[in-house]
Design a protein around this motif. Structure first.
Motif, mmCIF file in Angstrom:
data_model
loop_
_atom_site.group_PDB
_atom_site.id
_atom_site.type_symbol
_atom_site.label_atom_id
_atom_site.label_comp_id
_atom_site.label_asym_id
_atom_site.label_seq_id
_atom_site.Cartn_x
_atom_site.Cartn_y
_atom_site.Cartn_z
ATOM 1 N N GLN A 144 0.814 -1.163 0.047
ATOM 2 C CA GLN A 144 -0.080 -0.018 -0.137
ATOM 3 C C GLN A 144 0.938 1.270 0.057
ATOM 4 O O GLN A 144 0.530 2.249 -0.675
ATOM 5 N N LEU A 145 1.746 1.034 0.628
ATOM 6 C CA LEU A 145 2.797 2.375 0.845
ATOM 7 C C LEU A 145 3.516 2.547 -0.471
ATOM 8 O O LEU A 145 3.407 3.794 -1.030
ATOM 9 N N GLN A 146 3.834 1.446 -1.245
ATOM 10 C CA GLN A 146 4.512 1.812 -2.601
ATOM 11 C C GLN A 146 3.343 2.221 -3.582
ATOM 12 O O GLN A 146 3.971 3.214 -4.260
ATOM 13 N N GLU A 147 2.179 1.775 -3.555
ATOM 14 C CA GLU A 147 0.915 2.393 -4.218
ATOM 15 C C GLU A 147 0.720 3.698 -3.976
ATOM 16 O O GLU A 147 0.354 4.730 -4.841
ATOM 17 N N GLU A 148 0.565 4.386 -2.614
ATOM 18 C CA GLU A 148 0.149 5.562 -2.271
ATOM 19 C C GLU A 148 1.192 6.496 -1.956
ATOM 20 O O GLU A 148 0.793 7.691 -1.610
ATOM 21 N N GLU A 189 13.558 2.316 3.966
ATOM 22 C CA GLU A 189 14.487 2.177 2.568
ATOM 23 C C GLU A 189 13.573 2.849 1.463
ATOM 24 O O GLU A 189 14.112 3.615 0.370
ATOM 25 N N LEU A 190 12.099 2.485 1.452
ATOM 26 C CA LEU A 190 11.437 2.728 0.508
ATOM 27 C C LEU A 190 11.237 4.443 0.257
ATOM 28 O O LEU A 190 11.337 4.876 -0.773
ATOM 29 N N LEU A 191 11.251 5.061 1.462
ATOM 30 C CA LEU A 191 11.068 6.254 1.576
ATOM 31 C C LEU A 191 12.273 7.107 1.426
ATOM 32 O O LEU A 191 12.259 8.083 0.478
ATOM 33 N N GLN A 192 13.341 6.544 1.775
ATOM 34 C CA GLN A 192 14.640 7.358 1.331
ATOM 35 C C GLN A 192 14.982 7.280 -0.059
ATOM 36 O O GLN A 192 15.537 8.150 -0.679
ATOM 37 N N GLN A 193 14.778 6.081 -0.776
ATOM 38 C CA GLN A 193 14.831 6.010 -2.252
ATOM 39 C C GLN A 193 13.994 6.864 -2.907
ATOM 40 O O GLN A 193 14.535 7.627 -4.069
ATOM 41 N N ARG A 194 12.706 7.711 -2.272
ATOM 42 C CA ARG A 194 12.219 8.838 -3.016
ATOM 43 C C ARG A 194 12.709 10.104 -2.391
ATOM 44 O O ARG A 194 11.874 11.313 -2.560
#
Length: 383
Positions: free
Chosen positions: A171-175, A217-222
């Motif tokens: 969901q985080l990846q999608e939103e 990690e997902l957020l840092q990549q962004r």
């Protein structure tokens, strides 16, 4: 659960609890809280947090959102509170306590968000894009940008019944892009609960922490940098190094302030027990005795109580735990060998804010004991 440890490490609290009840200064169904012990515990926690470079936000629901206790904790060096729900946030703010975090475990009702923004919490946790948008809209209306935490609740994470909610990693990846487009909020960090559980007498991080790390990690990549990692549950002097090793930047001590985490029941940790529950034998029936209730807690893990009228002749008697599906009009002692009117003293893990008990604040137990006031379960002065 904590009766023996309280007798060993804070016997004056048991003595004061007995005397206050026998003198009529407190009624049955009253928690007695040792303010000096709480302040000492808070000092120890603040010192360890500084050593580990972790910010602490103190939880007050366990001791009934009490303003005297909250102010003592602030004086000891933990400057801001975490509010479990918006009503707690408003109560604490009314009593001059700064709010560091609100919205976790309980989300903010939409129409209450402006009121909560007015008290200027550092962080608000959201469970979904829709919750984030509600906060963003209200923040824009108020002319501010609100820092938010995203609650991570991935598939397979440990979540207590009745506390479900949050972002899965999918969901985080999608939103995340939609969240970034909300211009009234900024993603400031991540949280989950529980992040530590006590397993066979040893603290261990849960799968929730790994999920938080993957979300980070997902957020840092962004491009999201300097994210807070808020990791509540079982925060104490003995667990802060474990939190730090797993990336925590914030902890939220609650039970450690009263020396009542599960570890405190079996180990002599730095924090001392600081709270008892006082009742009175109401009547005898068949082979059991019954004490006045109203403040018992289904997850208390009680085993015994001290019963009597004199500190030198207290009996340790076994208890029968109430069926949690029933109202706790009474507690049950597994004996008849007591007298009506005897004081019954318990020490167990509790959440005072969900009871209809009273709380008596005492200080100076080792010198000249003093009763500072009696409050209800949500922090209002009764007497």
């Amino acid at each position: 659960m904590f009766l023996d440890m309280t007798q060993q490490r804070n016997p004056k609290l048991i003595e004061a609890s007995l005397e206050l009840h026998q003198q009529g200064a407190i009624s049955p169904n009253t928690y007695v809280l040792d303010l000096n012990a709480v302040k000492s515990n808070a000092t120890l926690l603040a010192r360890e947090a500084k050593k580990q470079d972790i910010e602490l936000l103190f939880m007050t629901k366990q001791f009934g959102r009490n303003p005297l206790v909250a102010k003592a904790i602030v004086e000891a060096g933990i400057e801001k509170a975490v509010a479990v729900d918006p009503w707690e946030a408003l109560t604490l703010h009314k009593n001059g306590i700064k709010i560091g975090h609100v919205g976790h475990l309980v989300q903010l009702p939409k129409r209450m968000i402006p009121k909560i923004l007015n008290i200027e919490p550092d962080f608000i946790t959201v469970f979904s894009y829709e919750n984030a948008k509600n906060v963003s809209d209200a923040a824009k209306q108020a002319g501010r940008i609100q820092k938010i935490f995203l609650r991570i609740a991935n598939n397979g994470d440990f979540i207590y019944n009745g506390q479900e909610g949050g972002f899965t990693l999918d969901q985080l990846q999608e939103e995340v892009k939609k969240l970034e487009e909300l211009d009234g909020i900024v993603i400031a960090g991540l949280t989950s609960f529980p992040c530590i559980l006590i397993q066979e007498g040893t603290p261990a991080v849960t799968q929730n922490v790994k999920s938080m790390q993957l979300a980070k990690e997902l957020l840092q990549q962004r491009g999201h940098q300097h994210l807070q990692m808020n990791m509540p549950s079982a925060t104490s002097v003995s667990t802060m190094q474990l939190l730090k090793e797993n990336g925590a930047t914030q902890g939220e001590p609650g039970h450690a302030l009263t020396g009542t985490t599960p570890l405190h029941a079996i180990q002599h940790l730095e924090e001392r027990p600081a709270m008892t529950y006082v009742s009175e034998v109401s009547h005898l029936y068949q082979d059991r005795a019954y004490v006045f209730g109203g403040g018992f807690y289904p997850r208390s893990h009680m085993q015994n109580a001290f019963v009597g009228k004199n500190i030198n002749h207290l009996k340790k008697v076994p208890i029968i735990v109430n069926d949690p599906s029933n109202i706790d009009y009474y507690g049950t002692l597994n004996t008849r060998d007591v007298k009506i009117g005897d004081t019954a003293i318990f020490a167990f893990r509790t959440q005072i804010f969900v009871t209809h008990a009273q709380i008596a604040i005492v200080k100076n137990l080792s010198t000249t004991p003093e009763l500072l006031g009696i409050y209800d379960a949500t922090g209002n002065l009764v007497n």
